[in-house]
Design an enzyme around this catalytic site. Structure first.
Site, PDB file in Angstrom:
ATOM      1  N   SER A  96     -18.095  10.143 -14.328  1.00  0.00           N
ATOM      2  CA  SER A  96     -17.670  10.267 -15.730  1.00  0.00           C
ATOM      3  C   SER A  96     -16.685  11.562 -15.690  1.00  0.00           C
ATOM      4  O   SER A  96     -17.058  12.788 -15.571  1.00  0.00           O
ATOM      5  CB  SER A  96     -19.011  10.823 -16.572  1.00  0.00           C
ATOM      6  OG  SER A  96     -19.835   9.687 -16.886  1.00  0.00           O
ATOM      7  N   LYS A 171     -17.310   6.195 -22.531  1.00  0.00           N
ATOM      8  CA  LYS A 171     -18.390   7.094 -22.301  1.00  0.00           C
ATOM      9  C   LYS A 171     -18.394   8.464 -23.136  1.00  0.00           C
ATOM     10  O   LYS A 171     -19.513   8.849 -23.663  1.00  0.00           O
ATOM     11  CB  LYS A 171     -18.093   7.318 -20.562  1.00  0.00           C
ATOM     12  CG  LYS A 171     -19.257   8.470 -20.186  1.00  0.00           C
ATOM     13  CD  LYS A 171     -20.728   7.885 -20.013  1.00  0.00           C
ATOM     14  CE  LYS A 171     -21.652   8.942 -19.629  1.00  0.00           C
ATOM     15  NZ  LYS A 171     -21.903   9.212 -18.260  1.00  0.00           N
ATOM     16  N   LYS A 239     -20.195  19.352 -19.420  1.00  0.00           N
ATOM     17  CA  LYS A 239     -19.024  18.794 -19.016  1.00  0.00           C
ATOM     18  C   LYS A 239     -18.317  17.686 -19.748  1.00  0.00           C
ATOM     19  O   LYS A 239     -17.184  17.808 -20.091  1.00  0.00           O
ATOM     20  CB  LYS A 239     -19.379  18.221 -17.507  1.00  0.00           C
ATOM     21  CG  LYS A 239     -18.216  17.661 -16.796  1.00  0.00           C
ATOM     22  CD  LYS A 239     -18.601  16.895 -15.850  1.00  0.00           C
ATOM     23  CE  LYS A 239     -19.201  15.410 -16.356  1.00  0.00           C
ATOM     24  NZ  LYS A 239     -19.461  14.332 -15.419  1.00  0.00           N
TER      25      LYS A 239
END
Lengths: 298, 298
Positions: A96, A171, A239
């Site tokens: 990701s 995502k 993140k």
């Protein structure tokens, strides 16, 4: 049957690689931590001394790494995937990372005839072990169709979203919604508790209506037990949200609520809770309101 | 069979009263707009010239009004419910108001032996018409059991949450979650669109995972059609969120995200969109990012 190189054997990568081995694929594996390579070699994989070496022995190279810089390093750095790849090699980055980073890396590898897909996953370690991840894929349709059987070993829902970077955009959208839905539940339930009403009864009263969500069903029972074991860690969600904010700044979208929830997650990390499950967002409110939502009993 | 007084025959109150008539209850109805009273009288209700008169003819009095001041006025004001009520009358306030206001009104009516329940609803006009509202009830268990058959005519899920005010606390929790889940969807989908990815494909990719929600299923198809007809109006959601923030300040809970989404709704109201459905929150982002999430086609 395609030969696969697999780089990054962490909490997610290791069970994903094991599922590919079980499905009968020949696997050349690499990780910067040599014990992780040995563990997979014991399960039948070939150990590769570098990403370059793993790529040289493979038709398809999968990377599963923490964030954009690690992917750049493993793909474009010395002894990286690109040094070992041939024209026609398909690189499937399942990390990701920032969508713009995906696009830039794809452009660089294309100069050597390597086609890249970005294919981040959702579902965490349990779904990785079960081979039931949701996999969101960006990149050329032809390459997607070639690796679809491989992705189907690791995931139960494999969706081609669009061009390169689209998987990571999906995502990020997912992570924005999940973080804010958890924070919404937290504000609602700490308010109820502090107003003298059982959060569990409120949960029962509202879970069948427009407030219903997968987050409410997955996280509320854990909150009521005071269980914040990961699951998906707060520091990883930070993140993802920072990547979402970077992307938003680059394309010109204001994300005031995503920005605020990122700061709440940062506050929890500063407070030593970065390794808690993201359901632990509620602790930010509990601490400030001096209350706990968890119910009494077993 | 209990005689019912019904005060407040607006978009929600009128169909709720009609369902009670259909179920065979004797109904004395009142509204400050006399045409609304006549419409119900044509359907078989008795017209009452005041809230006092409706209460005097009833065992149970239901109020369905816009906000706390209107409920105070109709219950405690001149010619109000309390003037007509007797000891043992049960007052069921089904308005969505501040929980602390419910508690104060309950205390005042208790001096005359009137028992109050707060029983706000969720589901909007369509569910009011179908008699399938979710009803969240606060107040004494005995009074709840006495009016449960009446509530069951109007709602399909009737939940006793706790003491007086608890129904409205549950409603505020519900409204916080719904507003923030809509805003979460909006930030995610405008980001995806502006990053060049189809919001519809992102929706399909993420709707089966942890981002799944009733909001996503109810509102995303409307957003993709650019349909912001209410439904539940932005200006009403502002009212509920202001009640949530007032309650939070009174009991000592910080609600940074609820506060932020309230300001976003206020911005839309200032921009003339207060009568749009709350799914129209996405227009705040679309306007600033100069994009539209709606897809092409029919």
């Amino acid at each position: 049957m395609k030969r696969i190189g697999f780089i990054g054997l962490g909490i997610m990568g290791a069970p994903m690689a094991r599922n590919l081995l079980k499905a009968g694929y020949a696997l050349a594996v690499h990780d910067i931590v040599s014990e992780k390579v040995r563990a997979l070699a014991d399960a039948g994989a070939q150990a590769a001394g570098s990403a370059r070496e793993a790529a040289a022995r493979s038709d398809v190279v999968i990377t599963m790494l923490p964030n954009s810089p690690e992917v750049r390093q493993a793909v474009l750095g010395p002894d990286g995937v690109l040094e070992g790849a041939r024209p026609g090699t398909i690189l499937v980055d399942m990390s990701s990372i920032a969508p713009l980073a995906s696009r830039r890396i794809a452009e660089e590898v294309s100069r050597k005839g390597v086609v890249m897909l970005d294919a981040p996953v959702s579902g965490g370690e349990p779904k990785a072990i079960e081979g039931k991840l949701a996999i969101m894929v960006g990149g050329p349709t032809e390459a997607f169709e070639q690796v679809r059987p491989i992705l189907a070993v690791m995931g139960s829902a494999v969706t081609h979203v669009g061009g390169i970077g689209s998987g990571n955009v999906a995502k990020l959208a997912n992570q924005i919604i999940v973080a804010l839905n958890i924070a919404a539940m937290s504000e609602a339930m700490v308010l109820a508790t502090k107003a003298g009403v059982s959060a569990e009864k409120v949960y029962q009263a509202i879970r069948g209506g427009l407030a219903a969500s997968a987050v409410l069903e997955a996280k509320m029972p854990l909150v009521l037990k005071g269980n914040f074991r990961p699951g998906f860690r707060i520091e990883l969600h930070i993140k993802d949200l920072l990547n979402a904010l970077d992307t938003a700044h680059a394309v010109g979208v204001p994300l005031p609520l995503s920005s605020a929830v990122t700061e709440i997650l940062q506050a929890l990390k500063i407070d030593g809770k970065g390794a808690d499950d993201h359901g632990g967002i509620i602790q930010f409110y509990e601490r400030l309101a001096r209350t706990e939502v968890r119910h009494a009993g077993p």
